[in-house]
Structure formats: C-alpha cells, structure tokens
Design an enzyme around this catalytic site. Structure first.
Site, PDB file in Angstrom:
ATOM      1  N   SER A 118      38.530  69.165  16.780  1.00  0.00           N
ATOM      2  CA  SER A 118      38.497  68.636  18.151  1.00  0.00           C
ATOM      3  C   SER A 118      39.749  69.081  18.892  1.00  0.00           C
ATOM      4  O   SER A 118      40.627  69.739  18.332  1.00  0.00           O
ATOM      5  CB  SER A 118      38.425  67.099  18.131  1.00  0.00           C
ATOM      6  OG  SER A 118      39.587  66.560  17.530  1.00  0.00           O
ATOM      7  N   GLY A 119      39.835  68.715  20.171  1.00  0.00           N
ATOM      8  CA  GLY A 119      41.039  68.921  20.960  1.00  0.00           C
ATOM      9  C   GLY A 119      41.489  70.359  21.035  1.00  0.00           C
ATOM     10  O   GLY A 119      40.686  71.292  21.168  1.00  0.00           O
ATOM     11  N   ASP A 134      42.215  67.092   3.611  1.00  0.00           N
ATOM     12  CA  ASP A 134      43.249  66.207   4.118  1.00  0.00           C
ATOM     13  C   ASP A 134      44.571  66.867   3.769  1.00  0.00           C
ATOM     14  O   ASP A 134      44.955  66.941   2.594  1.00  0.00           O
ATOM     15  CB  ASP A 134      43.132  64.838   3.459  1.00  0.00           C
ATOM     16  CG  ASP A 134      44.183  63.856   3.943  1.00  0.00           C
ATOM     17  OD1 ASP A 134      45.151  64.285   4.609  1.00  0.00           O
ATOM     18  OD2 ASP A 134      44.046  62.653   3.644  1.00  0.00           O
ATOM     19  N   TYR A 176      58.181  61.181  17.243  1.00  0.00           N
ATOM     20  CA  TYR A 176      57.321  62.287  17.676  1.00  0.00           C
ATOM     21  C   TYR A 176      58.166  63.409  18.274  1.00  0.00           C
ATOM     22  O   TYR A 176      57.995  64.579  17.947  1.00  0.00           O
ATOM     23  CB  TYR A 176      56.293  61.788  18.690  1.00  0.00           C
ATOM     24  CG  TYR A 176      55.273  62.846  19.060  1.00  0.00           C
ATOM     25  CD1 TYR A 176      54.269  63.207  18.175  1.00  0.00           C
ATOM     26  CD2 TYR A 176      55.318  63.488  20.301  1.00  0.00           C
ATOM     27  CE1 TYR A 176      53.337  64.178  18.508  1.00  0.00           C
ATOM     28  CE2 TYR A 176      54.393  64.460  20.637  1.00  0.00           C
ATOM     29  CZ  TYR A 176      53.395  64.796  19.732  1.00  0.00           C
ATOM     30  OH  TYR A 176      52.481  65.761  20.064  1.00  0.00           O
ATOM     31  N   LYS A 224      58.680  67.244  16.548  1.00  0.00           N
ATOM     32  CA  LYS A 224      58.363  68.416  17.362  1.00  0.00           C
ATOM     33  C   LYS A 224      59.624  69.246  17.639  1.00  0.00           C
ATOM     34  O   LYS A 224      59.545  70.474  17.765  1.00  0.00           O
ATOM     35  CB  LYS A 224      57.696  68.000  18.664  1.00  0.00           C
ATOM     36  CG  LYS A 224      56.309  67.386  18.478  1.00  0.00           C
ATOM     37  CD  LYS A 224      55.372  68.277  17.684  1.00  0.00           C
ATOM     38  CE  LYS A 224      53.957  67.733  17.651  1.00  0.00           C
ATOM     39  NZ  LYS A 224      53.050  68.593  16.829  1.00  0.00           N
ATOM     40  N   THR A 236      42.821  65.945  26.029  1.00  0.00           N
ATOM     41  CA  THR A 236      42.071  66.125  24.784  1.00  0.00           C
ATOM     42  C   THR A 236      41.790  64.719  24.270  1.00  0.00           C
ATOM     43  O   THR A 236      42.061  63.729  24.958  1.00  0.00           O
ATOM     44  CB  THR A 236      42.880  66.902  23.723  1.00  0.00           C
ATOM     45  OG1 THR A 236      44.002  66.105  23.316  1.00  0.00           O
ATOM     46  CG2 THR A 236      43.375  68.245  24.259  1.00  0.00           C
TER      47      THR A 236
END
Length: 252
Positions: free
Chosen positions: A11-12, A58, A147, A151, A182
């Site tokens: 997805s996204g 995973d 986060y 990053k 998204t």
C-alpha cells in the site's frame, strides 16, 4: 530489464513505487506482511507485462527477513533497485508509548534497511551498478520524537553510503517527503485530513515517487520532493532547536 525489490509494497508509497517502476519496464519483487494485499497489487500490475514475485515476510522476524536478504544477495537473479520503504509511525509522546513498541519501531526503520542494504551491496558492487532508495522523511531534519530520530539516521547513513559507493556505480538516495496522502496516517489511528496540517502542506504519492526516482537516477544522496519542502528543510538549518521542535509537533 531491471528488477526492483520494494518493501512495504502492499500500500501507500510502496505500491506507488511498484506502479511507476512497472510502467518503466522493471520486474518486481514485492515484500510485505499482508499476502492478500500484495496479491491485489500484483494483479493490478501484471497487465503491464512486469514479472512479479511476491515475498510475504515480517521484516522484524529474523527468519522471515532472511528470505528477503537471500533474495537480494542472489547473484543469479540480480536486483538492480532496492526500495527500503517499510515503516510506520508512533505517537509523539515517547513517555507514554510502550517501550517494546518503540524498540520494534527503531528496528524496522534502522536495523532492517541496514541489513537489506548490506545484503544488496555485495552483488551490486560486483556488477558495478545498482540503486538503493531509503524512504526517510523531512522529519529527519527536525527534532520529532523517535520518528525524527530514526529518519535522521536513514538520511545520514544514505549520505555516507552514496559518497562511498556512488563512484563504484551504486547510488544510495534518502527520500524525504513531507506529509503525503497515503494510508500511513490512518494506520497510525488518525483519519486523513484531521491532523491540524494545512492543505497546502500535503503532497500526493505519485509526485513523491516520480521526483525521487528522478533524483535517484541523477545520483542524488538526498531527495526532498517539492519546492515547498526544500525551502522548509532549508529553514530547519537556521531555526533555533526550540522552534524546530515546536514545528515538529504539527501533525501526528
């Protein structure tokens, strides 16, 4: 015909990378935990003529991740493009987050792309060609809980790796989008359009992917899609840390 391996491809941004790379003639190896969602992406793209391989894994499970590492390292089935896209976000209130979930978040954003890059680099360097795109974020330029921290690691490591391996034919690009439409934010439990983020700050996934693929083809170490986010990233270099941290409180 090039083969691209994309993590988080169900997805996204991951699915959009699959669409655009298939349109450019690449074969695909799609990786994610959700096999049914990968099958749906593959069904959408097979009419393009792309050969599509699905790896359900995973990436936080060492045994399952090993399958992906083995595929990347296979010299008889070369992967010319690696897109490290798998990821998710957590609430900014670190002190209230479950620490084991924070550790998984750290592993997925740092350890996993590091391991997959390591697996891909040996055959890429032996061939003297390859492209690696590590999906980071403009959050990596500002103080923004864990986060922003993970990053920031992706950006720093990609810059170093591009300088190290680019002259040998293997480019590494950190892709740093801003807020992008998204399902990323919905997966974090937030409905789209309700994060206190002005509409002008939102990007669309096709633009982010197209600009990042262009920048990667040019050998850029960092890709910041859109002029507005390039300007915002430039501002982060001169803002005091306290103001940058406050700016980082916007959104999720």
């Amino acid at each position: 015909m090039a083969t691209a391996l994309i993590t988080g491809a169900s997805s996204g941004l991951g699915a959009e990378y699959a669409r655009q790379l298939a349109a450019r003639g690449a074969d695909l190896v799609l990786v994610a935990r959700d096999g049914a969602a990968l099958d749906a992406v593959a069904a959408e793209l097979r009419p393009s003529g792309a050969a599509i391989e699905i790896l359900v894994a995973d990436l936080l499970d060492p045994d399952q991740r090993a399958k992906v590492e083995k595929r990347l390292a296979d010299p008889d089935r070369p992967v010319e493009i690696l897109v490290n896209n798998a990821g998710y976000g957590l609430p900014l209130a670190f002190e209230r987050n479950d620490i084991d979930e924070e550790a998984r978040h750290l592993a997925l954003h740092v350890e996993v792309p590091m391991r997959l890059m390591h697996a891909a680099l040996t055959p890429m360097l032996a061939r003297g060609s390859g492209r690696i795109l590590n999906i980071a974020s403009v959050a990596g330029f500002i103080p923004r809980s864990t986060y922003g921290a993970v990053k920031g690691w992706v950006i720093s490591f990609s810059r170093w790796a591009n300088g190290r391996y680019g002259p040998k034919g293997v480019t590494v690009t950190a892709v740093c989008p801003g807020f992008t439409h998204t399902n990323f934010h919905e997966r974090a439990g937030l409905p789209p359009g309700h994060e206190g983020v002005p509409g002008w700050m939102w990007l669309n996934a096709p633009r982010v992917v197209a600009e990042s693929l262009r920048d990667a083809a040019r050998g850029k170490a960092v890709s910041v899609p859109s002029l507005k986010y390039k300007l915002l990233v430039g501002l982060t270099r001169i803002l005091p840390s306290s103001l940058a941290a406050r700016a980082g409180e916007s959104g999720r």
